[in-house]
Design a protein around this motif. Structure first.
Motif, PDB file in Angstrom:
ATOM      1  N   GLY A 124      -7.673  -4.099  -3.954  1.00 18.15           N
ATOM      2  CA  GLY A 124      -8.616  -2.866  -4.075  1.00 18.15           C
ATOM      3  C   GLY A 124      -9.489  -2.866  -2.935  1.00 18.15           C
ATOM      4  N   ARG A 125      -9.962  -4.155  -2.451  1.00 19.97           N
ATOM      5  CA  ARG A 125     -11.284  -4.015  -1.423  1.00 19.97           C
ATOM      6  C   ARG A 125     -10.769  -3.563  -0.093  1.00 19.97           C
ATOM      7  NH1 ARG A 125     -12.154 -10.268  -2.178  1.00 19.97           N
ATOM      8  NH2 ARG A 125     -10.084 -10.358  -1.662  1.00 19.97           N
ATOM      9  N   ARG A 126      -9.256  -3.369   0.053  1.00 18.09           N
ATOM     10  CA  ARG A 126      -9.049  -2.971   1.424  1.00 18.09           C
ATOM     11  C   ARG A 126      -9.469  -1.513   1.589  1.00 18.09           C
ATOM     12  NH1 ARG A 126      -4.945  -5.348   4.418  1.00 18.09           N
ATOM     13  NH2 ARG A 126      -5.054  -7.584   4.153  1.00 18.09           N
ATOM     14  N   ALA A 127     -10.001  -1.072   2.825  1.00 14.72           N
ATOM     15  CA  ALA A 127     -10.440   0.322   3.004  1.00 14.72           C
ATOM     16  C   ALA A 127      -9.346   1.129   3.381  1.00 14.72           C
ATOM     17  CB  ALA A 127     -11.617   0.411   4.148  1.00 14.72           C
ATOM     18  N   TRP A 172       0.825  -1.221   0.032  1.00 14.01           N
ATOM     19  CA  TRP A 172      -0.010  -0.059   0.141  1.00 14.01           C
ATOM     20  C   TRP A 172       1.004   1.332  -0.011  1.00 14.01           C
ATOM     21  CZ3 TRP A 172      -0.440   3.047   4.648  1.00 14.01           C
ATOM     22  CH2 TRP A 172       0.280   2.156   5.828  1.00 14.01           C
ATOM     23  N   ILE A 173       0.440   2.363  -0.646  1.00 10.12           N
ATOM     24  CA  ILE A 173       1.135   3.526  -0.776  1.00 10.12           C
ATOM     25  C   ILE A 173       0.167   4.875  -0.595  1.00 10.12           C
ATOM     26  CG2 ILE A 173       2.164   4.862  -2.659  1.00 10.12           C
ATOM     27  CD1 ILE A 173       2.709   2.393  -4.214  1.00 10.12           C
ATOM     28  N   VAL A 174       0.776   5.689  -0.100  1.00  6.45           N
ATOM     29  CA  VAL A 174       0.221   7.049   0.398  1.00  6.45           C
ATOM     30  C   VAL A 174       1.008   8.058  -0.155  1.00  6.45           C
ATOM     31  CG1 VAL A 174      -0.958   8.509   2.462  1.00  6.45           C
ATOM     32  CG2 VAL A 174      -0.914   5.870   2.499  1.00  6.45           C
ATOM     33  N   VAL A 175       0.232   8.925  -0.869  1.00  3.89           N
ATOM     34  CA  VAL A 175       0.997  10.301  -1.239  1.00  3.89           C
ATOM     35  C   VAL A 175       0.236  11.429  -0.333  1.00  3.89           C
ATOM     36  CG1 VAL A 175       1.493  11.769  -2.981  1.00  3.89           C
ATOM     37  CG2 VAL A 175       1.343   9.471  -3.322  1.00  3.89           C
TER      38      VAL A 175
END
Length: 338
Positions: A78-81, A4-7
């Motif tokens: 993609g189903r992860r919230a 998972w990646i966050v920007v």
């Protein structure tokens, strides 16, 4: 590069300054060199001033980091919230993603021992991180015009461990993103400048045309007879009228520029007397030519007609004659022949 990646981006990232964190490092090294040499009071004062400025800049960036916002978040599943990550505001300037933004340096956590550390690094609750999983992390700043404008957090939630090669790959990706963002910002700035120029051209041309119309009508009215009541028309109103018509052509050039930029240039084709067009253009330059001591002559050979945009052809001919006058010495002559 992770599961998972966050920007996260700084507020008003496109208005950031041009200062490069590496340049600050070079300044510090220069200060160390001065310190190693002959110590003097002025050098000490400069060093103290530089330290204060660096501290102020650090505090300002730390305050900005507290106002960052999440601009993107994705999970390999993609189903992860990821709603909790997208909804949060602000990072902690002393750790993880926030620290990468403040210092402008990428960091690698090969092994995550505590979920709470990752939660603090990305400014979200530990329960969310535990649901997403976190075994290894990387925090990589994105530079736009030499200033860190965003940070990408890469997290591996499986048993994979990030290493130095992964960090180099992530930094290369961030560099490419920074170039793309810089290009997009420059494109938007260019479009704003073009729109401003088009607006200016429209306003200027309109404001010029209104008084010019008055001048043209007055010149035509005066051309009906002499000032003393004689039937012969005066040459002065005709001179004014030709000058006004020339100004009208210049205004038309301004409008053409705006239409070309907008892709809306209109060409009005109709049959015209080519000789008449050339004669009118030449007559319009007679006052200027007389002032410079240059003869302007037009030769019309035969009755020539053609299909064209009369006004634009006249403007092109006027530019040619004007250039000829500019580069012709006094006593010379300019010949327009058709």
């Amino acid at each position: 590069l992770g599961d998972w990646i966050v920007v996260d981006a700084l507020p008003h990232a496109d208005d950031r300054g041009e200062n490069d964190p590496s340049e600050a490092g070079e300044t510090n090294e220069a200060g160390d060199t001065n310190e190693a040499g002959d110590t003097n009071e002025a050098g000490g004062a400069n060093e103290a001033c530089g330290a204060n400025e660096a501290g102020d800049e650090h505090e300002a960036r730390a305050a900005d980091v507290g106002a960052t916002r999440c601009v993107a978040a994705a999970h390999v599943d993609g189903r992860r919230a990821l709603q909790a990550l997208r909804a949060r505001r602000g990072l902690h300037a002393h750790v993880g993603a926030g620290r990468a933004l403040v210092e402008g340096n990428a960091s690698l956590w090969p092994v995550v021992t505590r979920i709470d550390d990752v939660a603090e690094a990305v400014a979200v609750d530990a329960e969310t991180v535990n649901q997403l999983g976190a075994e290894s992390c990387m925090f990589v700043p994105v530079f736009v015009r030499k200033s860190a404008a965003a940070v990408i957090t890469f997290v591996a939630s499986t048993r994979r461990r990030f290493g130095p090669e992964d960090l180099r790959t992530a930094q290369d990706l961030a560099a490419r993103i920074g170039l793309a963002l810089d290009s997009a910002q420059q494109y938007r700035a260019a479009r704003r400048a073009i729109r401003a120029r088009e607006d200016l051209l429209a306003v200027v041309s309109h404001d010029l045309r209104s008084p010019l119309t008055t001048v043209t009508l007055a010149a035509r009215a005066l051309g009906g007879g002499g000032d003393d009541g004689r039937k012969e028309p005066s040459a002065l109103p005709n001179t004014i009228l030709r000058a006004a018509e020339r100004m009208e052509r210049l205004i038309g050039d301004l409008l053409d520029i705006a239409e070309i930029d907008a892709g809306q240039l209109r060409v009005e084709r109709r049959e015209v007397d080519v000789g008449q067009v050339v004669a009118e253009v030449g007559a319009g330059f007679l006052p200027l030519a007389e002032k410079r001591g240059i003869d302007v002559e037009t030769q019309i050979r035969g009755d020539l007609h053609g299909v064209c945009d009369r006004d634009r052809v006249a403007r092109i001919l006027a530019k040619l004659v004007n250039n000829a006058l500019r580069f012709t010495a006094s006593g010379g002559s300019v010949l327009a022949c058709v």
